[in-house]
Enzyme design. Structure first.
Site, mmCIF file in Angstrom:
data_model
loop_
_atom_site.group_PDB
_atom_site.id
_atom_site.type_symbol
_atom_site.label_atom_id
_atom_site.label_comp_id
_atom_site.label_asym_id
_atom_site.label_seq_id
_atom_site.Cartn_x
_atom_site.Cartn_y
_atom_site.Cartn_z
ATOM 1 N N SER A 288 -10.862 -0.671 -1.971
ATOM 2 C CA SER A 288 -9.646 -0.607 -1.157
ATOM 3 C C SER A 288 -9.974 -0.759 0.323
ATOM 4 O O SER A 288 -9.140 -1.219 1.094
ATOM 5 C CB SER A 288 -8.957 0.742 -1.342
ATOM 6 N N HIS B 134 -3.931 6.374 2.729
ATOM 7 C CA HIS B 134 -4.565 5.126 2.293
ATOM 8 C C HIS B 134 -4.027 3.898 3.040
ATOM 9 O O HIS B 134 -4.790 3.060 3.520
ATOM 10 C CB HIS B 134 -4.337 5.001 0.786
ATOM 11 N N ASP C 79 0.835 -1.202 0.000
ATOM 12 C CA ASP C 79 0.000 0.000 0.000
ATOM 13 C C ASP C 79 0.868 1.249 0.000
ATOM 14 O O ASP C 79 2.005 1.214 -0.483
ATOM 15 C CB ASP C 79 -0.936 -0.061 1.221
#
Ligand SMILES: *[C@@H]1O[C@H](CO)[C@@H](O)[C@H](O)[C@H]1NC(C)=O
Ligand SMILES: *[C@@H]1O[C@H](CO)[C@@H](O)[C@H](O)[C@H]1NC(C)=O
Ligand SMILES: *[C@@H]1O[C@H](CO)[C@@H](O)[C@H](O)[C@H]1NC(C)=O
Ligand SMILES: *[C@@H]1O[C@H](CO)[C@@H](O)[C@H](O)[C@H]1NC(C)=O
Ligand SMILES: *[C@@H]1O[C@H](CO)[C@@H](O)[C@H](O)[C@H]1NC(C)=O
Ligand SMILES: *[C@@H]1O[C@H](CO)[C@@H](O)[C@H](O)[C@H]1NC(C)=O
Ligand SMILES: CC(=O)N[C@H]1CO[C@H](CO)[C@@H](O)[C@@H]1O
Length: 757
Positions: free
Chosen positions: A508, A198, A136
């Protein structure tokens, strides 16, 4: 697939004939994938070097060209090559595929309670031995979600390390970063530290510690935690402000497998590719061979059909659905009309209207906008109004038809449909001094949940029509989880506020829910194979409401993950490596390619490609050629993981036009680990342009319910190849997909595909 191949073949042709100033000699990064790691070979890197030397001519050029050697878990390397050199290498002995480097895109915590995985349920004895590896944007190591207070040292099997630019602890036990482009732009930091938010979000969703009093500026206040709060986290930062490089993704897999992670979570992807041209499929194949399940996001390209990505059968492909909490902002106009809208704005002020041109930065006039709520006939990030000192915005956009997820804006904002926008305009025109109030967002109970969100990518499977994808759905809408304090907290990239928690949406976000659930099952059953864990999650999934989903299983697969039920599935559909090899043979891979990939004596018994009806997948997908009769016989084998003496009886539910026979319809087990086979014969009339008809075969012993969906379909030939390009993205700013009008005509025939805005 044929058309896709043509595109690839035509592309260089066009370049050489039409482009005069050809840059053919420029060296670009390529991945040379060479299958399994040769046994006992300690000089893999020097073998790569000599291959390059042979093609590039000099040892020094070869050295300069080599970027990564993959050799910890499988064989291959990444090197800078011209087109010609890449072609030469692709013909060399031992090379499976040569892939030009590109970038994939990245595709909270009420959700675990909604799934009934409450705090008192977690805490299996081996939970703290489970290591979740995440590919990620990195992590914010000092975040309270990664507080290691009370954790013992990492499990003995751990072989990974921590990059010296951050401090790991007993929660984050490893962290690395990969950037073969060597580019650091915008906020990129050469460190596993997360400047995007994220990676902190996905890591804390899968395995974050408990944090009480978490909220997004006061919204959704409560306890935040991951699915397995005691699990360990290993960070592989492959994504940067410009995307996630394929060569780096493969290097991260190479390391994660060798480091000893148990589950790999990958919330990113690109368009569907052939299995051995896609680093996520390649990496996860080698992960599978090492007993590691990879869970990945299906993509954010829905609701169009055939948009699912990351569809390799050895991975878990996760769609995104709602939880029972939605964020609603109400808009009250001066005339008393109240409009209810979906948004997560925080602030309340009433003022005057204006026109859409002020919605875009650089077109604003702060004399007019200052202190006002601005009505815009366009969806924007709110920065135009914020920078001109406006106090709020109402945005009406034709793309917004009943938005089913919230956006975060840097100022009070509401998002409405053009029909509601017309009401606002009528009101503005009716009075000299129009006013409006945007109420602070409320968290409402969403009684419709779970529903697969519009943007979640849909099946059928673009690569292997006989394998149902996505596999499962998990919460991915308005998820509160950890955030990097240096990342913007809203869709406006210039938003300078700092927050430790953020509410965002995407596959996600659903992927780490599935990864956490898989880690939970792994903690309870440390010796289960990746396929057994995946089967347990799929056959115990909660059934979704068919009335809310015209595309049925192509939206949600087997249903919504139910981690607690997955602990004790009764039966599992296990898949051995040999089963995958047989599957690949039927997909058209030949013995020599397979031997490279597996490094053993694998042989294809049949050289003709065939249907995957005997592949032991825990769901059924029957693709019927247009105008043909429905006719197939599937074979499956189930392994008893429940009580030694147990008898399972099959029940079938299918639309009446389709006949399904299960043989035998009763399975009697006398020991744990015993495997029994059955066949499923499916017959029906000829069908044409049928998007999907489905039902399920369910085995039960009175205690366990083992449910496998069965989908029958055919689609307009060529449909997958006219799809709009991938729009996976992790921030709502960049997301351009909204609920569009239905893709199905009311008579059940698939409509034309719309291109994304
Ligand atoms: C959670 O438990 C409730 C009450 O037992 C049940 O109604 C619900 O379906 C369960 N949810 C899931 C996802 O299993
Ligand atoms: C970590 O958690 C412990 C126990 O809850 C607490 O005492 C400590 O202050 C926390 N550390 C940080 C850095 O938040
Ligand atoms: C640490 O970060 C600096 C820049 O902030 C970078 O130059 C250096 O290479 C990094 N060190 C490691 C070990 O990654
Ligand atoms: C196997 O497939 C590869 C890749 O398609 C091809 O290059 C090779 O010639 C094939 N080998 C045989 C023995 O057919
Ligand atoms: C392949 O088969 C040969 C002969 O059957 C055997 O000697 C060899 O050990 C096998 N190799 C592997 C890697 O299984
Ligand atoms: C299973 O059934 C057999 C035969 O009835 C019996 O002998 C055996 O003890 C049973 N096993 C268990 C674990 O109950
Ligand atoms: C309900 C709510 O979200 N209120 C917050 C809005 O933002 C201000 C300032 O950031 C907070 O103080 C409120 O608690």
């Amino acid at each position: 697939m044929v058309k896709q191949g043509l595109v690839f073949l035509l592309y260089p042709l066009l370049l050489s004939t039409l482009v005069l100033n050809c840059q053919c000699q420029e060296r670009k990064l390529h991945i040379v994938y060479m299958g399994n790691k040769p046994d006992g070979d300690t000089s893999i890197a020097s073998a790569h070097h000599s291959m390059l030397h042979k093609v590039l001519g000099s040892p020094s050029t070869a050295k300069e060209s080599l970027v990564h050697s993959y050799g910890r878990s499988f064989n291959g390397f990444a090197a800078k090559l011209t087109k010609e050199e890449a072609t030469k290498i692709s013909g060399m002995h031992g090379v499976v595929s040569v892939i030009q480097n590109r970038h994939y895109k990245l595709h909270t915590t009420r959700s675990w309670n909604f799934l009934n995985l409450t705090v008192n349920k977690v805490g299996a004895p081996q939970e703290s031995d489970v290591i979740i590896g995440l590919l990620d944007t990195g992590i914010w190591p000092e975040h309270p979600s990664f507080n290691d207070s009370g954790y013992g040292p990492p499990p003995a099997k751990w072989k990974g390390t921590c990059n010296s630019n951050i401090t790991c602890n007993n929660k984050i036990i490893g962290a690395q970063y990969y950037n073969s482009d060597g580019e650091y732009i915008d906020t990129d930091i050469p460190s596993p530290r997360d400047s995007e938010g994220h990676g902190t979000h996905t890591s804390s969703t899968a395995g974050g510690s408990e944090v009480s009093d978490a909220s997004y500026f006061g919204l959704a206040e409560g306890l935040a935690r991951g699915g397995v709060p005691s699990a360990r986290i290993a960070v592989y930062k492959v994504c940067w402000s410009f995307g996630c490089g394929l060569a780096d993704i493969l290097k991260a897999f190479d390391d994660a497998i060798a480091d000893g992670v148990d589950i790999i979570s990958v919330s990113l992807g690109g368009g569907p590719e052939d299995y051995f041209d896609d680093p996520i499929a390649i990496g996860s194949f080698h992960a599978m061979r090492n007993g590691i399940l990879t869970s990945n996001s299906a993509g954010n390209s829905g609701p169009f059909p055939v948009t699912a990505s990351n569809v390799a059968p050895w991975t878990l492909t996760v769609a995104a659905s709602t939880i029972d909490r939605k964020f609603v902002a109400r808009l009250q106009l001066g005339n008393g009309i109240i409009l209810t809208v979906r948004s997560a704005a925080n602030y309340t002020i009433g003022s005057s209207p204006d026109i859409s041109k002020y919605c875009i930065p650089d077109a604003m006039n702060s004399d007019i906008v200052a202190g006002k709520i601005v009505f815009c006939e366009i969806l924007w990030d709110g920065s135009g109004i914020l920078l001109a000192n406006g106090v709020g915005t109402i945005m009406a956009d034709p793309l917004v038809v009943d938005p089913d997820f919230a956006f975060n804006f840097p100022l009070p904002a509401t998002l409405i449909t053009p029909a509601d926008g017309q009401k606002v305009l009528d009101y503005i025109r009716s009075t000299d001094n129009p006013t409006a109030t945007i109420f602070v967002s409320d968290a409402w109970k969403d009684v419709m949940a779970p529903i697969v969100v519009s943007f979640s990518s849909r099946g059928p499977n673009p690569i292997t029509p006989d394998v149902l994808k996505p596999d499962i759905t998990a919460p991915g809408v308005d998820i509160l989880a950890g955030w990097s304090p240096i990342a913007p907290p809203s869709v406006y990239s210039g938003d300078k506020r700092s927050t430790l928690f953020n509410i965002i949406s995407g596959t996600s976000m659903s992927c780490p829910h599935a990864s956490g659930a898989a880690a939970y099952v792994k903690a309870v059953h440390p010796n289960w194979s990746p396929a057994a864990i995946k089967s347990a999650l799929m056959t115990t999934a909660s059934i979704m409401d068919t009335r809310k989903h015209p595309d049925l299983e192509f939206a949600y697969g087997s249903g919504q993950i139910n981690p607690v039920a997955a602990r004790d599935p009764g039966l599992v559909f296990d898949i051995s490596e040999a089963d995958y090899i047989n599957f690949l043979c039927k997909q058209g891979y030949n013995t020599s390619t397979l031997r490279l990939i597996t490094g053993d004596n694998s042989t294809c018994t049949s050289t003709t490609p065939g249907r995957a009806w005997d592949f032991n997948y825990p769901s059924f997908s029957l693709y019927v050629l247009d105008g043909q009769k429905i006719s197939a016989t599937f074979t499956r084998k189930v392994t008893n993981v429940g009580a030694a003496n147990s008898t399972y009886t099959a029940t079938i539910s299918m639309p009446t036009a389709i006949s399904v026979t299960v043989d035998p319809s009763v399975l009697t087990f006398s020991s744990v680990g015993q495997t029994l086979s059955f066949s499923v014969k499916v017959d029906g009339p000829a069908i044409s342009q049928q998007p999907i008809m489905s039902g399920a075969i369910t085995w039960t012993d009175g205690i366990h319910v083992v449910r496998t969906p069965l989908a029958v379909y055919n689609y307009i030939p060529g449909a997958p190849y006219n799809l709009p390009s991938e729009t996976n993205s992790y921030t709502p700013t960049k997301r351009t997909v909204f609920k569009s009008s239905s893709i199905y005509h009311k008579d059940g025939i698939m409509g034309h595909l719309k291109t994304h805005p």
